[in-house]
Design a protein around this motif. Structure first.
Motif, mmCIF file in Angstrom:
data_model
loop_
_atom_site.group_PDB
_atom_site.id
_atom_site.type_symbol
_atom_site.label_atom_id
_atom_site.label_comp_id
_atom_site.label_asym_id
_atom_site.label_seq_id
_atom_site.Cartn_x
_atom_site.Cartn_y
_atom_site.Cartn_z
ATOM 1 N N PHE A 1 -31.161 -16.327 20.721
ATOM 2 C CA PHE A 1 -31.508 -17.730 20.540
ATOM 3 C C PHE A 1 -31.109 -18.575 21.737
ATOM 4 N N GLY A 2 -31.907 -19.615 21.980
ATOM 5 C CA GLY A 2 -31.479 -20.659 22.887
ATOM 6 C C GLY A 2 -30.460 -21.548 22.176
ATOM 7 N N LYS A 3 -29.926 -22.496 22.896
ATOM 8 C CA LYS A 3 -28.887 -23.362 22.318
ATOM 9 C C LYS A 3 -29.439 -24.410 21.372
ATOM 10 N N GLY A 4 -30.755 -24.548 21.365
ATOM 11 C CA GLY A 4 -31.372 -25.487 20.440
ATOM 12 C C GLY A 4 -31.535 -26.878 21.040
ATOM 13 N N LEU B 1 -25.361 -13.479 17.373
ATOM 14 C CA LEU B 1 -25.344 -12.234 16.620
ATOM 15 C C LEU B 1 -23.913 -11.717 16.505
ATOM 16 N N PHE C 1 -35.119 -14.586 7.600
ATOM 17 C CA PHE C 1 -33.774 -15.127 7.531
ATOM 18 C C PHE C 1 -33.426 -15.593 6.119
ATOM 19 N N PHE D 1 -29.268 -8.180 10.067
ATOM 20 C CA PHE D 1 -28.452 -8.764 11.121
ATOM 21 C C PHE D 1 -27.605 -9.895 10.548
ATOM 22 N N ARG E 1 -22.370 -21.363 3.998
ATOM 23 C CA ARG E 1 -21.421 -22.210 4.719
ATOM 24 C C ARG E 1 -20.015 -21.910 4.216
ATOM 25 N N PHE F 1 -35.042 -24.238 17.580
ATOM 26 C CA PHE F 1 -34.557 -23.118 18.375
ATOM 27 C C PHE F 1 -35.721 -22.276 18.870
ATOM 28 N N GLU G 1 -21.039 -6.820 17.819
ATOM 29 C CA GLU G 1 -21.157 -7.372 19.164
ATOM 30 C C GLU G 1 -19.770 -7.508 19.781
ATOM 31 N N GLN H 1 -23.909 -25.676 17.359
ATOM 32 C CA GLN H 1 -24.099 -24.596 18.321
ATOM 33 C C GLN H 1 -25.249 -23.697 17.876
ATOM 34 N N SER H 2 -25.519 -22.731 18.713
ATOM 35 C CA SER H 2 -26.632 -21.837 18.420
ATOM 36 C C SER H 2 -26.187 -20.687 17.520
ATOM 37 N N LEU H 3 -27.135 -19.876 17.141
ATOM 38 C CA LEU H 3 -26.834 -18.694 16.343
ATOM 39 C C LEU H 3 -26.443 -17.556 17.285
ATOM 40 N N TYR I 1 -25.573 -13.273 11.703
ATOM 41 C CA TYR I 1 -25.368 -14.255 12.752
ATOM 42 C C TYR I 1 -24.323 -15.261 12.290
ATOM 43 N N GLN J 1 -23.013 -19.301 13.158
ATOM 44 C CA GLN J 1 -23.366 -20.541 13.832
ATOM 45 C C GLN J 1 -22.264 -21.555 13.617
ATOM 46 N N ASN K 1 -32.581 -7.652 17.114
ATOM 47 C CA ASN K 1 -32.089 -8.993 16.835
ATOM 48 C C ASN K 1 -32.757 -10.016 17.741
ATOM 49 N N PHE L 1 -21.153 -21.279 9.674
ATOM 50 C CA PHE L 1 -22.364 -21.043 8.902
ATOM 51 C C PHE L 1 -22.802 -19.618 9.216
ATOM 52 N N PRO M 1 -31.028 -18.119 3.687
ATOM 53 C CA PRO M 1 -30.774 -19.558 3.770
ATOM 54 C C PRO M 1 -29.409 -19.917 4.342
ATOM 55 N N GLY N 1 -29.749 -26.449 7.006
ATOM 56 C CA GLY N 1 -29.299 -25.242 7.688
ATOM 57 C C GLY N 1 -30.259 -24.074 7.659
ATOM 58 N N GLU N 2 -31.154 -24.071 6.709
ATOM 59 C CA GLU N 2 -32.051 -22.926 6.596
ATOM 60 C C GLU N 2 -33.043 -22.916 7.747
ATOM 61 N N LEU N 3 -33.230 -21.775 8.350
ATOM 62 C CA LEU N 3 -34.175 -21.640 9.451
ATOM 63 C C LEU N 3 -35.596 -21.562 8.913
ATOM 64 N N ILE O 1 -25.492 -16.587 8.706
ATOM 65 C CA ILE O 1 -26.887 -16.372 8.340
ATOM 66 C C ILE O 1 -27.237 -14.908 8.534
#
Lengths: 117, 115
Positions: free
Chosen positions: B105-108, A46, A108, A34, A113, B91, A59, A42-44, A36, A38, B102, A91, A110, B43-45, A93
């Protein structure tokens, strides 16, 4: 544990050029990956689902001709941002599903950017 | 439709305080997974926890604990005795069986822990 790498981690390119981002599953086979995106603070979201050996599923609102995805092997998916513009700065991911570990396992990378000047 | 709501945009606490991050989800499916991730400035989840819809037991891992309540569609995350290193964006995410796999996600929630 399963490891996903992304390359490059950071890239700066000029407006109008193309940039390729690689996503690799290092120690497992990923039939699905997948992508994504960002934006800052903001959020991630898809962008697309990449399945090995078939066309990616994008999408709504994501331009497939601008964001080219190729998943040619079970360990590598690439995202190419074509004719990049400053608004593509973000960003990016990737994540990879490891079906051998269960249907809901995904890992995921890393992140990459991208800055378009 | 599936949706994850994290109503708290930013939270600021002083070190050693306890803090709870809220997560409310929406799905009509009976089989799903819920996740929490930490995203530091790099940045890494960082994966924290995965919970399936059939397991409502609360979980504790060190200073972290999670409260899953299907009756209120919530999956809240509590950090006990917070530390500066806990500062990050957190998140909550949802994965539904039958979907393409997939995460939604929420907005965090941005957590700042001050010394």
């Amino acid at each position: 544990g399963a490891v996903v790498s992304q390359h490059p981690s950071r890239v700066i390119c000029k407006s109008g050029t193309s940039v390729k981002i690689e996503c690799r599953s290092l120690d497992f086979q990923a039939t699905t990956m997948f992508w994504y995106r960002q934006f800052p603070k903001q959020s991630l979201m898809l962008m697309a689902t990449s399945n090995e050996g078939s066309k990616a599923t994008y999408e709504q609102g994501v331009e497939k001709d601008k964001f080219l995805i190729n998943h040619a092997s079970l360990t590598l998916s690439t995202l190419t941002v074509t004719s990049a513009h400053p608004e593509d700065s973000s960003f990016y991911i990737c994540s990879a599903r490891d079906l051998a570990s269960g249907p809901y396992e995904q890992y995921f990378g890393p992140g990459t950017r991208l800055t378009v000047t | 439709a599936q949706k994850v709501t994290q109503a708290q945009t930013e939270i600021s606490v002083v070190e050693k305080e306890d803090v709870t991050l809220d997560c409310v989800y929406e799905t009509r499916d009976t089989t799903y997974y819920l996740f929490w991730y930490k995203q530091p400035p790099s940045g890494e989840l960082v994966f924290l926890i995965r919970r399936n819809s059939f397991d409502e037991q609360n979980e504790i891992s060190g200073r972290y604990s999670w409260n899953f309540q299907k009756s209120t569609s919530s999956f809240n995350f509590t950090i006990t005795a917070s530390q500066v290193v806990d500062s990050a964006v957190y998140f909550c995410a949802l994965n539904v069986r039958g979907s393409q796999g997939n995460l939604i996600f929420g907005k965090g929630t941005k957590l700042s822990v001050k010394p």
